[in-house]
Design a protein around this motif. Structure first.
Motif, PDB file in Angstrom:
ATOM      1  N   ASN A   1      10.418   4.198  -0.132  1.00 25.13           N
ATOM      2  CA  ASN A   1       9.687   4.143  -1.397  1.00 25.13           C
ATOM      3  C   ASN A   1       8.214   4.207  -1.021  1.00 25.13           C
ATOM      4  O   ASN A   1       7.559   3.187  -0.875  1.00 25.13           O
ATOM      5  CB  ASN A   1      10.009   2.847  -2.157  1.00 25.13           C
ATOM      6  CG  ASN A   1       9.133   2.689  -3.390  1.00 25.13           C
ATOM      7  OD1 ASN A   1       8.522   3.651  -3.860  1.00 25.13           O
ATOM      8  ND2 ASN A   1       9.054   1.475  -3.912  1.00 25.13           N
ATOM      9  N   PRO A   2       7.717   5.419  -0.810  1.00 21.85           N
ATOM     10  CA  PRO A   2       6.341   5.569  -0.316  1.00 21.85           C
ATOM     11  C   PRO A   2       5.345   5.448  -1.465  1.00 21.85           C
ATOM     12  O   PRO A   2       5.741   5.435  -2.626  1.00 21.85           O
ATOM     13  CB  PRO A   2       6.354   7.006   0.231  1.00 21.85           C
ATOM     14  CG  PRO A   2       7.276   7.713  -0.709  1.00 21.85           C
ATOM     15  CD  PRO A   2       8.337   6.709  -1.109  1.00 21.85           C
ATOM     16  N   PRO A   3       4.059   5.382  -1.151  1.00 25.72           N
ATOM     17  CA  PRO A   3       3.083   5.501  -2.248  1.00 25.72           C
ATOM     18  C   PRO A   3       3.202   6.886  -2.868  1.00 25.72           C
ATOM     19  O   PRO A   3       3.356   7.862  -2.137  1.00 25.72           O
ATOM     20  CB  PRO A   3       1.732   5.316  -1.541  1.00 25.72           C
ATOM     21  CG  PRO A   3       1.987   5.500  -0.091  1.00 25.72           C
ATOM     22  CD  PRO A   3       3.432   5.234   0.156  1.00 25.72           C
ATOM     23  N   TYR A   4       3.144   6.960  -4.199  1.00 25.30           N
ATOM     24  CA  TYR A   4       3.262   8.290  -4.815  1.00 25.30           C
ATOM     25  C   TYR A   4       2.429   8.440  -6.086  1.00 25.30           C
ATOM     26  O   TYR A   4       2.647   9.357  -6.880  1.00 25.30           O
ATOM     27  CB  TYR A   4       4.728   8.658  -5.061  1.00 25.30           C
ATOM     28  CG  TYR A   4       5.537   7.659  -5.875  1.00 25.30           C
ATOM     29  CD1 TYR A   4       5.323   7.505  -7.235  1.00 25.30           C
ATOM     30  CD2 TYR A   4       6.550   6.915  -5.282  1.00 25.30           C
ATOM     31  CE1 TYR A   4       6.080   6.620  -7.979  1.00 25.30           C
ATOM     32  CE2 TYR A   4       7.323   6.014  -6.012  1.00 25.30           C
ATOM     33  CZ  TYR A   4       7.079   5.873  -7.360  1.00 25.30           C
ATOM     34  OH  TYR A   4       7.827   4.998  -8.091  1.00 25.30           O
ATOM     35  N   VAL A   5       1.508   7.527  -6.297  1.00 26.10           N
ATOM     36  CA  VAL A   5       0.658   7.640  -7.480  1.00 26.10           C
ATOM     37  C   VAL A   5      -0.565   8.483  -7.100  1.00 26.10           C
ATOM     38  O   VAL A   5      -1.114   8.331  -6.010  1.00 26.10           O
ATOM     39  CB  VAL A   5       0.220   6.235  -7.963  1.00 26.10           C
ATOM     40  CG1 VAL A   5      -0.648   6.351  -9.211  1.00 26.10           C
ATOM     41  CG2 VAL A   5       1.445   5.352  -8.234  1.00 26.10           C
TER      42      VAL A   5
ATOM     43  N   LEU B   1      -2.339  -1.539 -11.983  1.00 28.12           N
ATOM     44  CA  LEU B   1      -1.647  -2.009 -10.781  1.00 28.12           C
ATOM     45  C   LEU B   1      -2.618  -2.583  -9.747  1.00 28.12           C
ATOM     46  O   LEU B   1      -2.286  -2.714  -8.582  1.00 28.12           O
ATOM     47  CB  LEU B   1      -0.868  -0.838 -10.150  1.00 28.12           C
ATOM     48  CG  LEU B   1       0.150  -0.152 -11.057  1.00 28.12           C
ATOM     49  CD1 LEU B   1       0.660   1.142 -10.429  1.00 28.12           C
ATOM     50  CD2 LEU B   1       1.311  -1.083 -11.350  1.00 28.12           C
TER      51      LEU B   1
ATOM     52  N   ARG C   1      10.373  -3.171  -7.431  1.00 26.62           N
ATOM     53  CA  ARG C   1      10.656  -2.803  -8.825  1.00 26.62           C
ATOM     54  C   ARG C   1      12.163  -2.670  -9.020  1.00 26.62           C
ATOM     55  O   ARG C   1      12.865  -2.191  -8.113  1.00 26.62           O
ATOM     56  CB  ARG C   1      10.037  -1.444  -9.171  1.00 26.62           C
ATOM     57  CG  ARG C   1       8.595  -1.250  -8.761  1.00 26.62           C
ATOM     58  CD  ARG C   1       7.678  -2.026  -9.688  1.00 26.62           C
ATOM     59  NE  ARG C   1       6.346  -1.454  -9.751  1.00 26.62           N
ATOM     60  CZ  ARG C   1       5.285  -1.921  -9.084  1.00 26.62           C
ATOM     61  NH1 ARG C   1       5.403  -2.925  -8.245  1.00 26.62           N
ATOM     62  NH2 ARG C   1       4.099  -1.364  -9.253  1.00 26.62           N
TER      63      ARG C   1
ATOM     64  N   GLU D   1      13.650  -0.366 -10.546  1.00 32.73           N
ATOM     65  CA  GLU D   1      14.100   1.028 -10.390  1.00 32.73           C
ATOM     66  C   GLU D   1      14.376   1.387  -8.936  1.00 32.73           C
ATOM     67  O   GLU D   1      15.119   2.324  -8.647  1.00 32.73           O
ATOM     68  CB  GLU D   1      13.140   2.040 -11.039  1.00 32.73           C
ATOM     69  CG  GLU D   1      11.705   1.996 -10.577  1.00 32.73           C
ATOM     70  CD  GLU D   1      10.833   1.125 -11.475  1.00 32.73           C
ATOM     71  OE1 GLU D   1      11.341   0.122 -12.019  1.00 32.73           O
ATOM     72  OE2 GLU D   1       9.627   1.445 -11.614  1.00 32.73           O
TER      73      GLU D   1
ATOM     74  N   GLU E   1      12.025   7.702  -3.078  1.00 36.62           N
ATOM     75  CA  GLU E   1      11.618   7.401  -4.449  1.00 36.62           C
ATOM     76  C   GLU E   1      10.341   8.185  -4.735  1.00 36.62           C
ATOM     77  O   GLU E   1       9.542   8.433  -3.830  1.00 36.62           O
ATOM     78  CB  GLU E   1      11.364   5.897  -4.618  1.00 36.62           C
ATOM     79  CG  GLU E   1      10.977   5.551  -6.054  1.00 36.62           C
ATOM     80  CD  GLU E   1      10.854   4.060  -6.334  1.00 36.62           C
ATOM     81  OE1 GLU E   1      11.656   3.278  -5.796  1.00 36.62           O
ATOM     82  OE2 GLU E   1       9.954   3.689  -7.093  1.00 36.62           O
TER      83      GLU E   1
ATOM     84  N   LEU F   1       3.864  -4.514  -2.066  1.00 35.92           N
ATOM     85  CA  LEU F   1       4.156  -4.087  -3.436  1.00 35.92           C
ATOM     86  C   LEU F   1       5.220  -5.046  -3.995  1.00 35.92           C
ATOM     87  O   LEU F   1       6.069  -5.522  -3.250  1.00 35.92           O
ATOM     88  CB  LEU F   1       4.751  -2.675  -3.362  1.00 35.92           C
ATOM     89  CG  LEU F   1       4.800  -1.835  -4.618  1.00 35.92           C
ATOM     90  CD1 LEU F   1       3.391  -1.376  -4.976  1.00 35.92           C
ATOM     91  CD2 LEU F   1       5.674  -0.609  -4.382  1.00 35.92           C
TER      92      LEU F   1
ATOM     93  N   ALA G   1      -0.103   1.037  -0.792  1.00 34.11           N
ATOM     94  CA  ALA G   1       1.329   1.133  -1.092  1.00 34.11           C
ATOM     95  C   ALA G   1       1.583   1.938  -2.354  1.00 34.11           C
ATOM     96  O   ALA G   1       2.732   2.218  -2.704  1.00 34.11           O
ATOM     97  CB  ALA G   1       1.927  -0.261  -1.236  1.00 34.11           C
ATOM     98  N   LEU G   2       0.513   2.310  -3.038  1.00 35.76           N
ATOM     99  CA  LEU G   2       0.668   2.967  -4.338  1.00 35.76           C
ATOM    100  C   LEU G   2       0.126   4.395  -4.372  1.00 35.76           C
ATOM    101  O   LEU G   2       0.783   5.306  -4.848  1.00 35.76           O
ATOM    102  CB  LEU G   2      -0.096   2.162  -5.410  1.00 35.76           C
ATOM    103  CG  LEU G   2       0.487   0.827  -5.812  1.00 35.76           C
ATOM    104  CD1 LEU G   2      -0.556   0.007  -6.553  1.00 35.76           C
ATOM    105  CD2 LEU G   2       1.703   1.029  -6.706  1.00 35.76           C
TER     106      LEU G   2
HETATM  107  N1  GLN Z   1       6.743   2.692  -9.325  1.00 34.35           N
HETATM  108  C1  GLN Z   1       5.437   2.147  -9.060  1.00 34.35           C
HETATM  109  C2  GLN Z   1       4.621   2.143 -10.331  1.00 34.35           C
HETATM  110  O1  GLN Z   1       4.185   3.155 -10.782  1.00 34.35           O
HETATM  111  C3  GLN Z   1       4.752   2.896  -7.931  1.00 34.35           C
HETATM  112  C4  GLN Z   1       5.403   2.582  -6.661  1.00 34.35           C
HETATM  113  C5  GLN Z   1       5.018   3.472  -5.540  1.00 34.35           C
HETATM  114  O2  GLN Z   1       3.997   4.162  -5.523  1.00 34.35           O
HETATM  115  N2  GLN Z   1       5.837   3.501  -4.560  1.00 34.35           N
HETATM  116  O3  GLN Z   1       4.461   1.105 -10.907  1.00 34.35           O
END
Ligand code: GLN
Length: 285
Positions: free
Chosen positions: A189-193, A203, A97, A99, A241, A94, A210-211
């Motif tokens: 900062n795991p995948p979280y989408v 993306l 970012r 943030e 995150e 990834l 990773a997302l």
């Molecule tokens: N912040 C990222 C984005 O939405 C996602 C990163 C994540 O899943 N760790 O662009």
């Protein structure tokens, strides 16, 4: 019949095209053009009238094409700055970012300067968080885990280039490579989408693993909240995150596995972005 193209014209044309895909079209155009003629960006401002030869125009055309197709600048240039470190990135990782620097900042608030603690970064990717912590807390020993060997190769190269030696890199799924050990602070900062989120289209150049994390985007966070209880020191902290709208669900998940003192922090754009929790093994037995 070759047209004479000046730096200024090339920049203006590229900027116009990049507006379709980038919020920093002018900067992107400058970086791509500077690369195509192998000069620092400042050269462009001092020599707007220089004409570009065919090879330079060809190089610019190629990288511009990649950017217009949605590739992040960091994959084209191969580098991304994070926590004032120049990191190598590749499509296996990834792109760090800005943030995510918030997560580093919050972790550092709770790690005294002279601490010699074991710290863990799960899903380290390019190594951004692990390397920032290792650099800021040189007496701590940082363990960085990722399931992707390709990502770990990038992270190791970053550690070598930055001459950061208080970090070890282990391959494996979440906590499995560190089973039996404990850590004072665990960050991720795991995948979280969510897997159906339209943002994934934007993306698409970055690794999906990773997302995306299940239909609600919380699958990885559930695993971390559950499995980190076995590897956290008594009174240790977990910092995650997460998505801007996941604050309440993340808090519920953490509570359900016995984490306490849950706090959430806003990123620089005002979005709730990082949650912290403490684990007290004595109170849960
Ligand atoms: N912040 C990222 C984005 O939405 C996602 C990163 C994540 O899943 N760790 O662009």
């Amino acid at each position: 019949m070759t047209e004479q193209v000046s730096i200024e014209k090339a920049l203006n044309d590229a900027t116009t095209q990049l507006r379709a895909v980038s919020e920093s079209a002018r900067l992107d155009a400058e970086l791509l053009l500077a690369r195509s003629i192998d000069v620092p960006r400042s050269y462009l401002f001092a020599h707007p009238g220089d004409t570009l030869d065919a090879a330079a125009l060809d190089r610019l055309g190629q990288t511009l094409g990649r950017r217009l197709a949605g590739e992040p600048m960091a994959y084209i240039t191969g580098i991304k700055e994070f926590w004032s470190m120049e990191l190598i990135v590749s499509p296996a990782t990834l792109v760090p970012r800005p943030e995510t620097e918030l997560l580093v900042e919050i972790a550092l608030r709770d790690i005294p300067r002279k601490a010699d603690w074991p710290l863990l970064d799960l899903g380290t990717g390019s190594g951004a968080i692990a390397l920032a912590l290792a650099r800021e807390r040189q007496l701590c020993s940082v363990t960085a885990v990722d399931v992707s060997q390709d990502a770990l190769a990038v992270a190791r190269e970053n550690a070598n280039r930055l001459m950061i030696s208080n970090v070890e890199f282990l391959a494996g799924d979440w906590t499995s490579p560190v089973a039996g050990r404990t850590f004072k602070v665990i960050v991720s900062n795991p995948p979280y989408v969510a897997s159906g989120d339209k943002a994934l289209e934007r993306l698409r150049a970055e690794p999906l693993a990773a997302l995306a994390a299940g239909t609600d985007g919380l699958d990885s966070i559930r695993i971390l909240a559950r499995d980190c209880t076995a590897i956290i020191d008594d009174g240790g902290m977990l910092l995650l995150e997460h998505g801007a709208e996941q604050q309440d669900q993340v808090a519920r998940i953490l509570l359900s596995y016995g984490w306490q003192h849950i706090q959430c922090y806003d990123d620089y754009s005002g979005h709730p972005r990082v949650s912290s929790a403490i684990f007290r093994s004595s109170e849960t037995t």
